[in-house]
Motif scaffolding. Structure first.
Motif, short mmCIF file in Angstrom:
data_model
loop_
_atom_site.label_atom_id
_atom_site.label_comp_id
_atom_site.label_asym_id
_atom_site.label_seq_id
_atom_site.Cartn_x
_atom_site.Cartn_y
_atom_site.Cartn_z
N GLY A 32 0.75 -1.10 0.03
CA GLY A 32 0.12 -0.06 -0.07
C GLY A 32 0.69 1.13 0.02
O GLY A 32 0.15 2.29 0.43
N LEU A 33 2.17 1.12 -0.45
CA LEU A 33 2.96 2.50 -0.12
C LEU A 33 3.27 2.62 -1.76
O LEU A 33 4.49 2.63 -2.30
CB LEU A 33 4.38 2.06 0.36
CG LEU A 33 3.89 1.72 1.77
CD1 LEU A 33 5.47 1.41 2.55
CD2 LEU A 33 3.26 2.86 2.84
N GLY A 34 2.27 3.13 -2.52
CA GLY A 34 2.54 3.47 -3.93
C GLY A 34 3.61 4.34 -4.37
O GLY A 34 4.35 4.01 -5.21
N ARG A 35 3.65 5.56 -3.62
CA ARG A 35 4.56 6.71 -3.88
C ARG A 35 5.73 5.91 -3.53
O ARG A 35 7.12 6.17 -4.54
CB ARG A 35 4.31 7.70 -2.92
CG ARG A 35 3.12 8.39 -3.31
CD ARG A 35 3.11 9.27 -4.44
NE ARG A 35 1.93 10.17 -4.67
CZ ARG A 35 1.79 11.11 -5.46
NH1 ARG A 35 2.73 11.38 -6.33
NH2 ARG A 35 0.66 12.01 -5.52
N THR A 36 6.16 5.19 -2.72
CA THR A 36 7.52 4.39 -2.18
C THR A 36 8.14 3.69 -3.02
O THR A 36 9.10 3.63 -3.27
CB THR A 36 7.33 4.10 -0.75
OG1 THR A 36 6.83 5.07 0.03
CG2 THR A 36 8.84 3.72 -0.08
N GLU A 37 6.91 2.70 -3.53
CA GLU A 37 7.37 1.78 -4.54
C GLU A 37 8.13 2.34 -5.73
O GLU A 37 9.04 1.81 -6.33
CB GLU A 37 6.12 0.86 -4.83
CG GLU A 37 5.44 0.01 -3.70
CD GLU A 37 6.15 -1.18 -3.88
OE1 GLU A 37 7.20 -1.45 -4.46
OE2 GLU A 37 5.75 -2.23 -3.18
N GLU A 38 7.30 3.24 -6.46
CA GLU A 38 7.90 4.00 -7.55
C GLU A 38 9.39 4.59 -7.16
O GLU A 38 9.94 4.47 -8.16
CB GLU A 38 7.13 5.10 -7.77
CG GLU A 38 5.49 4.57 -8.28
CD GLU A 38 4.64 6.02 -8.62
OE1 GLU A 38 5.21 6.94 -8.50
OE2 GLU A 38 3.51 5.68 -9.12
N PHE A 39 9.49 5.10 -6.04
CA PHE A 39 10.67 5.57 -5.76
C PHE A 39 11.80 4.59 -5.68
O PHE A 39 13.02 4.94 -6.35
CB PHE A 39 10.52 6.51 -4.44
CG PHE A 39 11.98 7.29 -3.89
CD1 PHE A 39 12.58 8.22 -4.71
CD2 PHE A 39 12.40 6.59 -2.79
CE1 PHE A 39 13.57 8.85 -4.22
CE2 PHE A 39 13.88 7.42 -2.19
CZ PHE A 39 14.20 8.10 -3.14
N VAL A 40 11.46 3.35 -4.91
CA VAL A 40 12.27 2.35 -4.97
C VAL A 40 12.70 1.75 -6.03
O VAL A 40 13.79 1.32 -6.50
CB VAL A 40 11.86 1.49 -3.90
CG1 VAL A 40 12.59 0.10 -3.74
CG2 VAL A 40 11.79 1.93 -2.39
N ALA A 41 11.78 1.64 -6.91
CA ALA A 41 12.18 1.18 -8.25
C ALA A 41 13.18 1.84 -8.87
O ALA A 41 14.06 1.19 -9.64
CB ALA A 41 10.80 1.14 -9.38
N GLU A 42 13.28 3.23 -8.95
CA GLU A 42 14.43 4.01 -9.46
C GLU A 42 15.47 3.75 -8.71
O GLU A 42 16.85 3.44 -9.37
CB GLU A 42 13.92 5.64 -9.36
CG GLU A 42 15.06 6.29 -9.87
CD GLU A 42 15.59 6.21 -11.37
OE1 GLU A 42 16.77 6.51 -11.62
OE2 GLU A 42 14.83 5.43 -11.95
N LEU A 43 15.66 3.45 -7.56
CA LEU A 43 16.85 3.13 -6.43
C LEU A 43 17.36 1.94 -6.93
O LEU A 43 18.70 1.57 -7.24
CB LEU A 43 16.39 3.17 -5.23
CG LEU A 43 16.10 4.36 -4.25
CD1 LEU A 43 15.81 4.19 -3.01
CD2 LEU A 43 16.91 5.73 -4.71
N ARG A 44 16.48 0.74 -7.18
CA ARG A 44 16.70 -0.43 -7.65
C ARG A 44 17.36 -0.52 -9.23
O ARG A 44 18.41 -1.02 -9.25
CB ARG A 44 15.59 -1.71 -7.83
CG ARG A 44 15.25 -2.11 -6.50
CD ARG A 44 13.84 -2.65 -6.66
NE ARG A 44 14.42 -4.06 -7.08
CZ ARG A 44 14.31 -4.43 -8.21
NH1 ARG A 44 13.88 -3.73 -9.16
NH2 ARG A 44 14.86 -5.82 -8.52
N ARG A 45 17.24 0.38 -9.98
CA ARG A 45 17.62 0.48 -11.30
C ARG A 45 19.13 0.96 -10.98
O ARG A 45 20.13 0.51 -11.90
CB ARG A 45 16.77 1.48 -12.27
CG ARG A 45 17.14 1.56 -13.60
CD ARG A 45 16.31 2.57 -14.21
NE ARG A 45 16.77 4.17 -14.00
CZ ARG A 45 17.90 4.72 -14.33
NH1 ARG A 45 18.81 3.98 -15.00
NH2 ARG A 45 18.22 5.79 -13.80
#
Length: 324
Positions: A32-45
């Motif tokens: 349920g942390l949609g904003r954070t998920e998007e942010f983490v996806a960039e960190l992972r990349r």
């Protein structure tokens, strides 16, 4: 850190603490942390590819209750990977601070000292360091691309580089499991298929010589380490930075080596970084030499860490994406 991500994590941390949540190996991956998920996806990349590290600024560390800041960090880490133990104490959220440790001792850890730490890697896929309090002076963070150092050595001393592709004995510093050898043989540089990895801790390599069963270091091996160290300390090779309050540094441990300058604390509370070691689903395949130290070598597997004696987790070797 974007404001909306910080706000989302703040709210989630308060809810988790109110429900009695604490950092634990079985902590579920937040939902349920949609904003954070998007942010983490960039960190992972960025961690999985270029540049292999990222510094996140403005992570909330100002909460009156320090557990709230710790929970924010913990939840972010769970979205990025799966935590592993960092010591025989089983700590999952380590405290990097001066506790008077002597790095010259083979059984004391550098993260509990104020001494300068030369370039090295940790026993994990991804390292997170969150600055809660900087030092009064010193404590500069330094990172260097292992591939860059490798290629410089290839151009200048190809024969010595070949030595670094052979296993070097590494002291396990009393952190091995019952019945295991007190040292592991691991190359400094490795290639497995398309995967490249580096593991270098000269103190641990030299410390292996206290064990009669460890092979003796040869003159060529020592010369290769000397050549590597000379490049690591060459001006302009490393990126040096000051971590300020609220800065989070994330490092791909197999592509980057890191170091730290000595520091001094002033009056009051001293320098404090909170550390996470994370198994990462985008981690590279490792050669079999790493198995004794990391517990698993398959790409994206749950591996690494320093575990309490006799308590290796059953999840070692499973795909990170299947956990939590």
């Amino acid at each position: 850190m974007p404001g909306e991500v910080a706000a989302e994590l703040n709210a989630a941390a308060r809810d988790a603490l109110a429900a009695g949540g604490r950092p634990h190996l079985a902590s579920p991956r937040p939902v349920g942390l949609g904003r954070t998920e998007e942010f983490v996806a960039e960190l992972r990349r960025r961690l999985a590819g270029y540049p292999g590290f990222v510094v996140v600024t403005d992570v909330p560390v100002e909460a009156e209750d320090p557990q709230e800041s710790e929970m924010i960090y913990w939840l972010l880490g769970l979205l990025l990977g799966r935590p592993v133990s960092q010591s025989r104490k089983g700590d999952l959220l380590g405290r990097v601070e001066d506790r008077g440790a002597d790095i010259g001792s083979p059984v004391q850890r550098g993260y509990e000292s104020s001494a300068a730490l030369p370039f090295h890697v940790d026993r994990t896929d991804v390292i997170g360091l969150l600055c809660v309090r900087p030092a009064a002076s010193g404590g500069l963070s330094r990172i260097v691309s292992a591939k860059t150092v490798h290629d410089l050595l290839l151009a200048e001393s190809e024969d010595l580089l070949a030595e670094l592709y052979q296993p070097y004995p590494n002291d396990r510093r009393g952190e091995e499991q019952p019945g295991e050898a007190p040292w592991s043989g691991i190359p400094v540089f490795s290639r497995t298929g398309d995967s490249f990895a580096a593991r270098y801790l000269r103190r641990f390599i030299e410390g292996s010589q206290r064990h009669d069963t460890a092979p003796r270091l040869t003159e060529r091996q020592i010369a290769a380490m000397d050549a590597l160290d000379a490049i690591l300390e060459r001006p302009g090779v490393s990126l040096d930075m000051e971590l300020r309050r609220g800065d989070l540094q994330l490092i791909n441990n197999f592509h980057l080596l890191h170091a730290r300058s000595a520091f001094e604390d002033g009056g009051g509370r001293g320098r404090l970084l909170l550390r996470l070691w994370l198994a990462f689903d985008a981690s590279p395949e490792l050669p079999d030499h790493f198995a004794s130290l990391y517990g698993a070598v398959a790409a994206g597997s749950y591996r690494g860490g320093v575990w309490p004696a006799g308590s290796l987790p059953e999840t070692l070797g499973r795909p990170v994406g299947e956990l939590g």
